[in-house]
Design a protein around this motif. Structure first.
Motif, PDB file in Angstrom:
ATOM      1  N   ALA A  51      41.577 -17.692 -53.643  1.00 23.86           N
ATOM      2  CA  ALA A  51      40.968 -16.579 -52.641  1.00 23.86           C
ATOM      3  C   ALA A  51      40.031 -15.640 -53.075  1.00 23.86           C
ATOM      4  CB  ALA A  51      42.303 -15.755 -52.195  1.00 23.86           C
ATOM      5  N   LEU A  52      39.072 -15.054 -52.277  1.00 21.49           N
ATOM      6  CA  LEU A  52      38.094 -14.131 -52.628  1.00 21.49           C
ATOM      7  C   LEU A  52      38.705 -12.612 -52.899  1.00 21.49           C
ATOM      8  CD1 LEU A  52      35.415 -14.972 -50.150  1.00 21.49           C
ATOM      9  CD2 LEU A  52      35.489 -15.827 -52.605  1.00 21.49           C
ATOM     10  N   THR A  53      38.321 -11.973 -53.899  1.00 22.60           N
ATOM     11  CA  THR A  53      38.585 -10.613 -54.198  1.00 22.60           C
ATOM     12  C   THR A  53      37.558  -9.603 -54.123  1.00 22.60           C
ATOM     13  OG1 THR A  53      38.713 -11.174 -56.501  1.00 22.60           O
ATOM     14  CG2 THR A  53      40.599 -11.405 -55.507  1.00 22.60           C
ATOM     15  N   GLY A  54      37.744  -8.376 -54.193  1.00 23.03           N
ATOM     16  CA  GLY A  54      36.747  -7.382 -54.382  1.00 23.03           C
ATOM     17  C   GLY A  54      35.603  -7.598 -53.532  1.00 23.03           C
ATOM     18  N   THR A  55      34.438  -7.324 -53.901  1.00 29.08           N
ATOM     19  CA  THR A  55      33.276  -7.257 -52.988  1.00 29.08           C
ATOM     20  C   THR A  55      32.990  -8.599 -52.131  1.00 29.08           C
ATOM     21  OG1 THR A  55      32.068  -5.880 -54.469  1.00 29.08           O
ATOM     22  CG2 THR A  55      30.779  -6.769 -52.959  1.00 29.08           C
ATOM     23  N   ALA A  56      33.229  -9.792 -52.931  1.00 33.01           N
ATOM     24  CA  ALA A  56      33.051 -10.965 -52.131  1.00 33.01           C
ATOM     25  C   ALA A  56      34.113 -11.197 -50.946  1.00 33.01           C
ATOM     26  CB  ALA A  56      33.521 -12.044 -52.866  1.00 33.01           C
ATOM     27  N   CYS A  57      35.322 -10.643 -51.066  1.00 35.94           N
ATOM     28  CA  CYS A  57      36.112 -10.687 -49.957  1.00 35.94           C
ATOM     29  C   CYS A  57      35.885  -9.636 -48.755  1.00 35.94           C
ATOM     30  CB  CYS A  57      37.780 -10.216 -50.414  1.00 35.94           C
ATOM     31  SG  CYS A  57      38.952 -10.004 -49.123  1.00 35.94           S
ATOM     32  N   VAL A  58      35.405  -8.649 -49.048  1.00 39.22           N
ATOM     33  CA  VAL A  58      34.964  -7.728 -48.265  1.00 39.22           C
ATOM     34  C   VAL A  58      33.732  -8.254 -47.388  1.00 39.22           C
ATOM     35  CG1 VAL A  58      34.057  -5.342 -47.811  1.00 39.22           C
ATOM     36  CG2 VAL A  58      35.712  -5.445 -49.592  1.00 39.22           C
ATOM     37  N   GLN A  59      32.717  -8.607 -48.201  1.00 36.97           N
ATOM     38  CA  GLN A  59      31.512  -9.184 -47.388  1.00 36.97           C
ATOM     39  C   GLN A  59      31.885 -10.402 -46.603  1.00 36.97           C
ATOM     40  OE1 GLN A  59      29.166 -10.234 -50.977  1.00 36.97           O
ATOM     41  NE2 GLN A  59      28.182  -8.125 -50.972  1.00 36.97           N
ATOM     42  N   LEU A  60      32.861 -11.125 -46.984  1.00 34.16           N
ATOM     43  CA  LEU A  60      33.318 -12.065 -45.823  1.00 34.16           C
ATOM     44  C   LEU A  60      33.559 -11.592 -44.745  1.00 34.16           C
ATOM     45  CD1 LEU A  60      33.609 -15.258 -45.049  1.00 34.16           C
ATOM     46  CD2 LEU A  60      35.574 -15.219 -46.634  1.00 34.16           C
ATOM     47  N   ALA A  61      34.750 -10.703 -45.177  1.00 31.79           N
ATOM     48  CA  ALA A  61      35.566  -9.992 -44.024  1.00 31.79           C
ATOM     49  C   ALA A  61      34.481  -9.572 -42.831  1.00 31.79           C
ATOM     50  CB  ALA A  61      36.545  -8.961 -44.556  1.00 31.79           C
ATOM     51  N   ARG A  62      33.440  -8.786 -43.352  1.00 33.42           N
ATOM     52  CA  ARG A  62      32.448  -8.068 -42.540  1.00 33.42           C
ATOM     53  C   ARG A  62      31.743  -9.035 -41.825  1.00 33.42           C
ATOM     54  NH1 ARG A  62      31.600  -2.727 -43.253  1.00 33.42           N
ATOM     55  NH2 ARG A  62      32.143  -2.835 -45.764  1.00 33.42           N
ATOM     56  N   ARG A  63      31.479 -10.052 -42.394  1.00 36.60           N
ATOM     57  CA  ARG A  63      30.597 -11.291 -41.808  1.00 36.60           C
ATOM     58  C   ARG A  63      31.497 -11.837 -40.735  1.00 36.60           C
ATOM     59  NH1 ARG A  63      29.281 -12.717 -47.160  1.00 36.60           N
ATOM     60  NH2 ARG A  63      30.529 -14.867 -46.878  1.00 36.60           N
ATOM     61  N   LEU A  64      32.878 -12.095 -40.783  1.00 35.13           N
ATOM     62  CA  LEU A  64      33.612 -12.491 -39.934  1.00 35.13           C
ATOM     63  C   LEU A  64      33.985 -11.320 -38.565  1.00 35.13           C
ATOM     64  CD1 LEU A  64      36.101 -14.665 -41.987  1.00 35.13           C
ATOM     65  CD2 LEU A  64      34.066 -15.429 -40.668  1.00 35.13           C
ATOM     66  N   GLN A  65      33.853 -10.294 -39.144  1.00 30.05           N
ATOM     67  CA  GLN A  65      34.211  -9.232 -38.189  1.00 30.05           C
ATOM     68  C   GLN A  65      33.122  -9.128 -37.323  1.00 30.05           C
ATOM     69  OE1 GLN A  65      34.120  -5.371 -39.818  1.00 30.05           O
ATOM     70  NE2 GLN A  65      35.598  -4.438 -38.301  1.00 30.05           N
ATOM     71  N   GLU A  66      31.854  -9.111 -37.794  1.00 32.01           N
ATOM     72  CA  GLU A  66      30.624  -8.910 -36.870  1.00 32.01           C
ATOM     73  C   GLU A  66      30.346 -10.266 -35.923  1.00 32.01           C
ATOM     74  OE1 GLU A  66      27.487  -8.975 -39.735  1.00 32.01           O
ATOM     75  OE2 GLU A  66      28.035  -6.848 -40.362  1.00 32.01           O
ATOM     76  N   ILE A  67      31.016 -11.375 -36.301  1.00 29.34           N
ATOM     77  CA  ILE A  67      30.996 -12.653 -35.478  1.00 29.34           C
ATOM     78  C   ILE A  67      32.108 -12.366 -34.331  1.00 29.34           C
ATOM     79  CG2 ILE A  67      31.618 -15.069 -35.158  1.00 29.34           C
ATOM     80  CD1 ILE A  67      30.624 -15.358 -38.005  1.00 29.34           C
ATOM     81  N   CYS A  68      33.192 -11.788 -34.561  1.00 25.20           N
ATOM     82  CA  CYS A  68      33.917 -11.220 -33.524  1.00 25.20           C
ATOM     83  C   CYS A  68      33.596 -10.229 -32.683  1.00 25.20           C
ATOM     84  CB  CYS A  68      35.259 -10.970 -34.257  1.00 25.20           C
ATOM     85  SG  CYS A  68      36.532 -12.305 -34.959  1.00 25.20           S
TER      86      CYS A  68
END
Length: 217
Positions: A51-68
């Protein structure tokens, strides 16, 4: 997106995709396809080996959030209150071993969604008392997506909640796919939450569409 009333919550729970990078190599693509296929809610769950942690996790979450956000799909964060606050996510989902829903509610405020996993009538009553907006009940069937999953309950707990008169929105989770979703709805769940049934399918859009057809009949 603000905290919904009960009827809206029930509609959002119809087909709830739970996913992170450990479930697919192409999370953004899978999410877009799943939305096209008919999912109604999304939970970012970044847990497990690799699983991703730190900045990589936040960046993925943000990208998925934008799609939603593009498609009006509620974006929920699994068991990471700080990440949810940083992203201003629509809500948080917690398990029995995570922070209490009452604490999550206090930190998130009154306008966000709080979901809680419940495996018994007692846990359900406590979650409701703590301010949960919906319950995730399971695992209904055996699942390979969560190695630490509780013992399989079938639809028994869902039926117990409804028999006891608990009217809170409920989503069934655990080993659910198109061919076994119908009994979950028949037992009293408002919808189904899935991981591998969509994230692990060869065609995410088709898998979501098939599931959507089963839970909206």
């Amino acid at each position: 997106m603000s905290r919904p009333d009960t009827d809206i919550m029930r509609r959002w729970l119809k087909l709830y995709l739970v996913m992170g990078s450990v479930n697919t190599e192409t999370p953004e693509q899978v999410l877009r396809q799943a939305i096209a296929g008919g999912i109604t809610m999304f939970q970012f769950r970044e847990k497990g080996v690799g699983a991703l942690t730190g900045t990589a996790c936040v960046q993925l979450a943000r990208r998925l959030q934008e799609i939603c956000a593009e498609h009006g799909i509620p974006f929920i964060v699994n068991d990471d209150l700080e990440l949810a606050l940083e992203l201003n996510a629509d809500g948080v989902h917690v398990g029995q071993d995570d922070e209490a829903a009452s604490v999550i509610r206090r930190r998130l405020g009154p306008d966000k969604i709080v979901g809680v996993s419940a495996h018994s009538l007692e846990e359900a009553r406590q979650a409701i008392a703590d301010g949960a907006d919906y319950l995730g009940v399971g695992p209904v069937y055996p699942t390979i997506s969560k190695p630490d999953a509780e013992a399989v309950r079938g639809t028994t707990v869902i039926e117990q909640l409804r028999t006891a008169g608990l009217d809170i929105p409920v989503v069934g989770i655990g080993g659910i796919h198109a061919s076994n979703a119908a009994p979950v709805i028949a037992a009293g769940a408002d919808g189904v939450a899935v991981i591998s049934a969509i994230a692990g399918a060869p065609d995410s859009r088709a898998a979501a569409a098939e599931l959507a057809g089963m839970v909206t009949r």
